[in-house]
Design a protein around this motif. Structure first.
Motif, PDB file in Angstrom:
ATOM      1  N   LEU A 165       0.832  -1.205   0.000  1.00 37.86           N
ATOM      2  CA  LEU A 165       0.000   0.000   0.000  1.00 37.86           C
ATOM      3  C   LEU A 165       0.867   1.256   0.000  1.00 37.86           C
ATOM      4  O   LEU A 165       0.548   2.245  -0.667  1.00 37.86           O
ATOM      5  CB  LEU A 165      -0.946  -0.002   1.194  1.00 37.86           C
ATOM      6  CG  LEU A 165      -2.105  -1.012   1.125  1.00 37.86           C
ATOM      7  CD1 LEU A 165      -2.925  -0.973   2.408  1.00 37.86           C
ATOM      8  CD2 LEU A 165      -2.999  -0.730  -0.087  1.00 37.86           C
ATOM      9  N   GLU A 210     -10.460  -1.757   6.552  1.00 41.56           N
ATOM     10  CA  GLU A 210     -11.613  -0.860   6.400  1.00 41.56           C
ATOM     11  C   GLU A 210     -12.436  -0.824   7.688  1.00 41.56           C
ATOM     12  O   GLU A 210     -12.871   0.255   8.134  1.00 41.56           O
ATOM     13  CB  GLU A 210     -12.467  -1.292   5.212  1.00 41.56           C
ATOM     14  CG  GLU A 210     -13.604  -0.341   4.906  1.00 41.56           C
ATOM     15  CD  GLU A 210     -13.979  -0.340   3.437  1.00 41.56           C
ATOM     16  OE1 GLU A 210     -14.658   0.614   3.018  1.00 41.56           O
ATOM     17  OE2 GLU A 210     -13.596  -1.276   2.711  1.00 41.56           O
ATOM     18  N   ILE A 215      -8.492   2.349   6.021  1.00 43.27           N
ATOM     19  CA  ILE A 215      -8.701   2.599   4.602  1.00 43.27           C
ATOM     20  C   ILE A 215     -10.199   2.639   4.333  1.00 43.27           C
ATOM     21  O   ILE A 215     -11.008   2.229   5.170  1.00 43.27           O
ATOM     22  CB  ILE A 215      -8.046   1.517   3.702  1.00 43.27           C
ATOM     23  CG1 ILE A 215      -8.780   0.176   3.850  1.00 43.27           C
ATOM     24  CG2 ILE A 215      -6.561   1.371   4.004  1.00 43.27           C
ATOM     25  CD1 ILE A 215      -8.327  -0.880   2.832  1.00 43.27           C
ATOM     26  N   ILE A 225      -6.624   5.912   1.634  1.00 46.62           N
ATOM     27  CA  ILE A 225      -5.869   5.686   2.865  1.00 46.62           C
ATOM     28  C   ILE A 225      -6.227   6.795   3.838  1.00 46.62           C
ATOM     29  O   ILE A 225      -5.909   7.968   3.606  1.00 46.62           O
ATOM     30  CB  ILE A 225      -4.346   5.690   2.614  1.00 46.62           C
ATOM     31  CG1 ILE A 225      -3.965   4.655   1.553  1.00 46.62           C
ATOM     32  CG2 ILE A 225      -3.596   5.418   3.921  1.00 46.62           C
ATOM     33  CD1 ILE A 225      -4.184   3.235   1.957  1.00 46.62           C
TER      34      ILE A 225
END
Length: 238
Positions: A165, A210, A215, A225
């Motif tokens: 990421l 999440e 995120i 992000i």
């Protein structure tokens, strides 16, 4: 695939301007090599080169992204690199004539600028700064590959997810008032093949991030992000 043999259609946004290894050249020098360029266009899923194919040119990504990968002995796909605008491959043939050591597939619509081996060698002799920048880029590429191999062999799944990421944020991210939006160059399956883990593991980890408010998935290709510090912690950076 379609082919054009010069940069006439690049107009003011000459493709070479996008390439870091040519950043030391002025506009007049770039114009001198415009006629040497061959343009290729590919659709999603097209193979630009197969593992073991002879390479007769250096390929510069003008638009879009491609994945470089190898098939393992047990039939799995291992992604080695993701190349996007400004990146290049085929440098291994510059002096040794070595065949391609990986396959390259278009991840979407892709446009490339190709220079033959002989033409590229002549540019290196004329502009030594290009050679220095190539060495720098190959050093960076080797570091990324070593990190990938280390991730597969040593680092845990959370570290790998955090690291990729961060890598994608640096290369494909844009900031807004809520955080960093990443346009993912790979599908969940592609990310799994890049990290050497199962697709289900990637989906589960993304869902967990999440749920934790780190995120937010905007759609299948974009994520936001919300907390980069926690992503860096996940990667083991801090």
């Amino acid at each position: 695939m379609t082919v054009r043999y010069n940069c006439a259609k690049c107009n003011d946004s000459l493709c070479m301007h996008k390439v870091p290894i040519f950043s030391s050249l002025d506009k007049e020098d770039l114009k001198k090599i415009m006629g040497l360029i061959r343009h290729h266009e590919y659709k999603k899923g097209d193979i630009l080169v197969f593992d073991g194919d002879p390479m007769d040119s250096v390929v510069i990504i003008n638009e879009g992204s491609v994945k470089a990968y190898k098939n393992t002995a047990d039939g799995r796909e291992q992604i080695l690199y993701v190349f996007s605008a400004g990146d290049f491959f085929g440098e291994q043939n510059l002096f040794s004539g070595q065949a391609s050591t990986f396959s390259v597939e278009a991840l979407g619509t892709v446009k490339t600028c190709n220079l033959s081996r002989k033409q590229f060698q002549e540019l290196l002799y004329r502009f030594p700064d290009i050679a220095v920048k190539i060495i720098d880029e190959l050093g960076n590429r080797m570091t990324r590959l070593e990190n990938t191999l280390q991730s597969i062999g040593v680092r845990n799944v959370d570290n790998r997810i955090g690291s990729i990421l961060i890598e994608f944020a640096e290369k494909y991210g844009s900031n807004n008032d809520k955080g960093t939006i990443i346009h993912l160059p790979l599908s969940r399956e592609g990310i799994a093949n890049y990290l050497g883990i199962a697709r289900e593991t990637v989906s589960r980890k993304f869902s967990q991030l999440e749920n934790d408010g780190i995120i937010h998935s905007l759609n299948n290709k974009e994520i936001l992000i919300l907390d980069m510090d926690r992503i860096e912690a996940l990667a083991g950076i801090n």
